[in-house]
Design a protein around this motif. Structure first.
Motif, PDB file in Angstrom:
ATOM      1  N   GLN A 207       0.832  -1.198   0.000  1.00 35.74           N
ATOM      2  CA  GLN A 207       0.000   0.000   0.000  1.00 35.74           C
ATOM      3  C   GLN A 207       0.869   1.250   0.000  1.00 35.74           C
ATOM      4  O   GLN A 207       0.555   2.240  -0.669  1.00 35.74           O
ATOM      5  N   GLY A 208       1.972   1.195   0.739  1.00 36.46           N
ATOM      6  CA  GLY A 208       2.890   2.334   0.732  1.00 36.46           C
ATOM      7  C   GLY A 208       3.515   2.564  -0.628  1.00 36.46           C
ATOM      8  O   GLY A 208       3.646   3.711  -1.080  1.00 36.46           O
ATOM      9  N   LEU A 209       3.902   1.474  -1.297  1.00 43.26           N
ATOM     10  CA  LEU A 209       4.482   1.607  -2.631  1.00 43.26           C
ATOM     11  C   LEU A 209       3.465   2.163  -3.622  1.00 43.26           C
ATOM     12  O   LEU A 209       3.788   3.022  -4.448  1.00 43.26           O
ATOM     13  N   PHE A 210       2.219   1.672  -3.544  1.00 41.81           N
ATOM     14  CA  PHE A 210       1.171   2.186  -4.428  1.00 41.81           C
ATOM     15  C   PHE A 210       0.939   3.674  -4.190  1.00 41.81           C
ATOM     16  O   PHE A 210       0.758   4.456  -5.131  1.00 41.81           O
ATOM     17  N   ALA A 211       0.917   4.080  -2.925  1.00 44.23           N
ATOM     18  CA  ALA A 211       0.708   5.497  -2.613  1.00 44.23           C
ATOM     19  C   ALA A 211       1.862   6.343  -3.142  1.00 44.23           C
ATOM     20  O   ALA A 211       1.653   7.444  -3.677  1.00 44.23           O
ATOM     21  N   LEU A 212       3.078   5.823  -3.021  1.00 47.20           N
ATOM     22  CA  LEU A 212       4.236   6.548  -3.520  1.00 47.20           C
ATOM     23  C   LEU A 212       4.184   6.682  -5.045  1.00 47.20           C
ATOM     24  O   LEU A 212       4.426   7.759  -5.598  1.00 47.20           O
TER      25      LEU A 212
ATOM     26  N   ALA B  84       1.530   6.585  -6.962  1.00 46.77           N
ATOM     27  CA  ALA B  84       0.456   7.506  -7.323  1.00 46.77           C
ATOM     28  C   ALA B  84       0.888   8.956  -7.089  1.00 46.77           C
ATOM     29  O   ALA B  84       0.618   9.840  -7.917  1.00 46.77           O
ATOM     30  N   GLY B  85       1.558   9.207  -5.958  1.00 45.09           N
ATOM     31  CA  GLY B  85       2.028  10.562  -5.694  1.00 45.09           C
ATOM     32  C   GLY B  85       3.020  11.049  -6.733  1.00 45.09           C
ATOM     33  O   GLY B  85       2.942  12.192  -7.205  1.00 45.09           O
ATOM     34  N   LEU B  86       3.950  10.176  -7.124  1.00 45.93           N
ATOM     35  CA  LEU B  86       4.921  10.543  -8.153  1.00 45.93           C
ATOM     36  C   LEU B  86       4.240  10.783  -9.501  1.00 45.93           C
ATOM     37  O   LEU B  86       4.606  11.691 -10.248  1.00 45.93           O
ATOM     38  N   TYR B  87       3.221   9.977  -9.789  1.00 43.54           N
ATOM     39  CA  TYR B  87       2.456  10.155 -11.032  1.00 43.54           C
ATOM     40  C   TYR B  87       1.812  11.529 -11.069  1.00 43.54           C
ATOM     41  O   TYR B  87       1.905  12.251 -12.071  1.00 43.54           O
ATOM     42  N   TYR B  88       1.170  11.924  -9.977  1.00 46.56           N
ATOM     43  CA  TYR B  88       0.492  13.224  -9.951  1.00 46.56           C
ATOM     44  C   TYR B  88       1.481  14.384  -9.931  1.00 46.56           C
ATOM     45  O   TYR B  88       1.127  15.516 -10.294  1.00 46.56           O
ATOM     46  N   LEU B  89       2.718  14.101  -9.522  1.00 49.34           N
ATOM     47  CA  LEU B  89       3.754  15.135  -9.584  1.00 49.34           C
ATOM     48  C   LEU B  89       4.402  15.228 -10.967  1.00 49.34           C
ATOM     49  O   LEU B  89       5.246  16.078 -11.198  1.00 49.34           O
ATOM     50  N   GLY B  90       4.008  14.337 -11.876  1.00 47.89           N
ATOM     51  CA  GLY B  90       4.496  14.405 -13.247  1.00 47.89           C
ATOM     52  C   GLY B  90       5.729  13.584 -13.541  1.00 47.89           C
ATOM     53  O   GLY B  90       6.364  13.773 -14.581  1.00 47.89           O
ATOM     54  N   VAL B  91       6.069  12.639 -12.656  1.00 52.09           N
ATOM     55  CA  VAL B  91       7.221  11.771 -12.923  1.00 52.09           C
ATOM     56  C   VAL B  91       6.910  10.921 -14.157  1.00 52.09           C
ATOM     57  O   VAL B  91       5.819  10.358 -14.278  1.00 52.09           O
ATOM     58  N   PRO B  92       7.847  10.811 -15.101  1.00 54.10           N
ATOM     59  CA  PRO B  92       7.582  10.091 -16.356  1.00 54.10           C
ATOM     60  C   PRO B  92       7.248   8.617 -16.120  1.00 54.10           C
ATOM     61  O   PRO B  92       7.744   7.980 -15.185  1.00 54.10           O
ATOM     62  N   GLN B  93       6.437   8.065 -17.013  1.00 56.18           N
ATOM     63  CA  GLN B  93       6.030   6.665 -16.908  1.00 56.18           C
ATOM     64  C   GLN B  93       7.206   5.693 -16.886  1.00 56.18           C
ATOM     65  O   GLN B  93       7.193   4.754 -16.089  1.00 56.18           O
ATOM     66  N   PRO B  94       8.232   5.851 -17.750  1.00 55.71           N
ATOM     67  CA  PRO B  94       9.343   4.883 -17.692  1.00 55.71           C
ATOM     68  C   PRO B  94       9.979   4.780 -16.310  1.00 55.71           C
ATOM     69  O   PRO B  94      10.353   3.692 -15.865  1.00 55.71           O
ATOM     70  N   THR B  95      10.076   5.906 -15.608  1.00 53.78           N
ATOM     71  CA  THR B  95      10.638   5.897 -14.257  1.00 53.78           C
ATOM     72  C   THR B  95       9.721   5.156 -13.298  1.00 53.78           C
ATOM     73  O   THR B  95      10.164   4.340 -12.477  1.00 53.78           O
ATOM     74  N   LEU B  96       8.419   5.415 -13.396  1.00 52.62           N
ATOM     75  CA  LEU B  96       7.458   4.726 -12.537  1.00 52.62           C
ATOM     76  C   LEU B  96       7.457   3.225 -12.800  1.00 52.62           C
ATOM     77  O   LEU B  96       7.359   2.418 -11.872  1.00 52.62           O
ATOM     78  N   VAL B  97       7.549   2.848 -14.063  1.00 55.59           N
ATOM     79  CA  VAL B  97       7.538   1.431 -14.421  1.00 55.59           C
ATOM     80  C   VAL B  97       8.773   0.732 -13.874  1.00 55.59           C
ATOM     81  O   VAL B  97       8.684  -0.387 -13.347  1.00 55.59           O
ATOM     82  N   ARG B  98       9.942   1.358 -13.989  1.00 58.67           N
ATOM     83  CA  ARG B  98      11.168   0.756 -13.437  1.00 58.67           C
ATOM     84  C   ARG B  98      11.040   0.572 -11.923  1.00 58.67           C
ATOM     85  O   ARG B  98      11.424  -0.467 -11.370  1.00 58.67           O
ATOM     86  N   PHE B  99      10.501   1.558 -11.266  1.00 61.25           N
ATOM     87  CA  PHE B  99      10.281   1.509  -9.823  1.00 61.25           C
ATOM     88  C   PHE B  99       9.341   0.349  -9.482  1.00 61.25           C
ATOM     89  O   PHE B  99       9.607  -0.446  -8.568  1.00 61.25           O
TER      90      PHE B  99
ATOM     91  N   ARG C 104       8.574  -2.382 -11.285  1.00 62.23           N
ATOM     92  CA  ARG C 104       9.138  -3.707 -11.598  1.00 62.23           C
ATOM     93  C   ARG C 104      10.213  -4.109 -10.607  1.00 62.23           C
ATOM     94  O   ARG C 104      10.377  -5.304 -10.301  1.00 62.23           O
ATOM     95  N   ARG C 105      10.925  -3.157 -10.080  1.00 59.57           N
ATOM     96  CA  ARG C 105      12.020  -3.484  -9.172  1.00 59.57           C
ATOM     97  C   ARG C 105      11.504  -3.864  -7.790  1.00 59.57           C
ATOM     98  O   ARG C 105      12.094  -4.736  -7.121  1.00 59.57           O
ATOM     99  N   LEU C 106      10.412  -3.270  -7.349  1.00 59.78           N
ATOM    100  CA  LEU C 106      10.005  -3.387  -5.958  1.00 59.78           C
ATOM    101  C   LEU C 106       8.764  -4.235  -5.702  1.00 59.78           C
ATOM    102  O   LEU C 106       8.515  -4.628  -4.557  1.00 59.78           O
ATOM    103  N   ILE C 107       7.963  -4.523  -6.742  1.00 63.38           N
ATOM    104  CA  ILE C 107       6.690  -5.180  -6.503  1.00 63.38           C
ATOM    105  C   ILE C 107       6.695  -6.580  -7.097  1.00 63.38           C
ATOM    106  O   ILE C 107       6.894  -6.754  -8.307  1.00 63.38           O
ATOM    107  N   ARG C 108       6.464  -7.571  -6.239  1.00 60.03           N
ATOM    108  CA  ARG C 108       6.370  -8.958  -6.678  1.00 60.03           C
ATOM    109  C   ARG C 108       4.966  -9.226  -7.240  1.00 60.03           C
ATOM    110  O   ARG C 108       3.990  -8.641  -6.817  1.00 60.03           O
ATOM    111  N   LEU C 109       4.891 -10.154  -8.185  1.00 65.00           N
ATOM    112  CA  LEU C 109       3.661 -10.512  -8.885  1.00 65.00           C
ATOM    113  C   LEU C 109       3.161  -9.388  -9.786  1.00 65.00           C
ATOM    114  O   LEU C 109       2.010  -9.431 -10.230  1.00 65.00           O
ATOM    115  N   GLY C 110       3.991  -8.396 -10.029  1.00 66.06           N
ATOM    116  CA  GLY C 110       3.602  -7.362 -10.984  1.00 66.06           C
ATOM    117  C   GLY C 110       3.645  -7.920 -12.396  1.00 66.06           C
ATOM    118  O   GLY C 110       4.460  -8.791 -12.713  1.00 66.06           O
ATOM    119  N   LYS C 111       2.758  -7.426 -13.272  1.00 68.08           N
ATOM    120  CA  LYS C 111       2.651  -7.984 -14.620  1.00 68.08           C
ATOM    121  C   LYS C 111       2.770  -6.928 -15.693  1.00 68.08           C
ATOM    122  O   LYS C 111       2.163  -7.026 -16.741  1.00 68.08           O
TER     123      LYS C 111
END
Length: 249
Positions: free
Chosen positions: A217-222, A224-239, A241-248
């Motif tokens: 839940q903390g990772l999801f909130a982080l 989402a917050g980065l998304y609303y701050l305008g962080v690019p999608q490639p950066t969010l996707v790398r984050f 994939r690196r930290l969330i298990r069972l991600g697809k």
């Protein structure tokens, strides 16, 4: 276009719109058959909707299992939830599109709920959320989905939308691999009345259990917050994939 183009009393609507249920899938062999059996069971007394599974190059037999369970299976040219949902919508025949995740179960009578909402003048909407696990924090998170904010609208809640409106807004943004659900709900709410249905979609807590409820839940909130701050999608996707298990992604 303003909301006045979708008034709250659309008496000219047909009594029953044709419905396409569109399910994006990637390596969902453990869930897809059970979901489709559930849908068949709860649609037995209804006008039969179209069941469409849009596969993103699964390697575990998901397409075969979906066909066995009575769905039309489409091979999406692109992997990714937004791309798969758009492809399914283009190929589907229904006037009302209902987007549903492969591990999420709408309540009994859901088709009547959707038809009723559209007849009342709501061309788009979703359910509230429940998890299939009793952890108190998951119950709290699910309770928050009854609040009237786009920030608590998630794809697990499912989404119904009239085809005409879906096409007018351009469907899902395929450049978004994360938060595509909140993006489309925001655009829908800006164009037309959006109905939060009183029932719940029950979704799997498997990802929370694999990652830890508070941690995920903390990772999801982080994210989402980065998304609303305008962080690019490639950066969010790398984050992600690196930290969330069972991600697809």
């Amino acid at each position: 276009m303003t909301n006045r183009e979708f008034p709250l009393a659309e008496t000219s609507l047909p009594s029953e719109l044709t419905v396409s249920i569109i399910i994006p899938a990637y390596n969902e062999a453990g869930t897809i058959s059970q979901l489709l059996r559930y849908l068949h069971q709860h649609l037995a007394a209804e006008p039969r909707p179209e069941l469409v599974v849009v596969d993103g190059s699964s390697t575990d037999g998901t397409p075969h299992l979906a066909r066995q369970a009575g769905a039309t299976v489409l091979a999406s040219p692109r992997k990714g939830r937004a791309a798969q949902l758009n492809y399914g919508a283009r190929q589907a025949s229904g006037e009302l599109l209902y987007f549903l995740h492969a591990d999420s179960y709408p309540p009994p009578g859901f088709l009547a709920d959707l038809q009723r909402a559209v007849a009342q003048g709501y061309p788009a909407g979703c359910y509230r959320l429940a998890f299939d696990h009793g952890h108190w924090f998951l119950r709290l998170s699910a309770w928050c989905t009854r609040l009237p904010f786009t920030a608590v609208r998630f794809g697990d809640q499912s989404l119904f939308v009239r085809r005409t409106l879906f096409e007018q807004i351009g469907g899902y943004r395929e450049d978004l691999l994360l938060l595509e659900d909140q993006d489309i709900v925001g655009r829908l709410r800006a164009r037309a009345p959006f109905r939060l249905l009183p029932g719940v979609v029950t979704t799997s807590a498997r990802k929370y259990l694999a990652n830890g409820v508070f941690r995920l839940q903390g990772l999801f909130a982080l994210i989402a917050g980065l998304y609303y701050l305008g962080v690019p999608q490639p950066t969010l996707v790398r984050f992600y994939r690196r930290l969330i298990r069972l991600g697809k992604l």
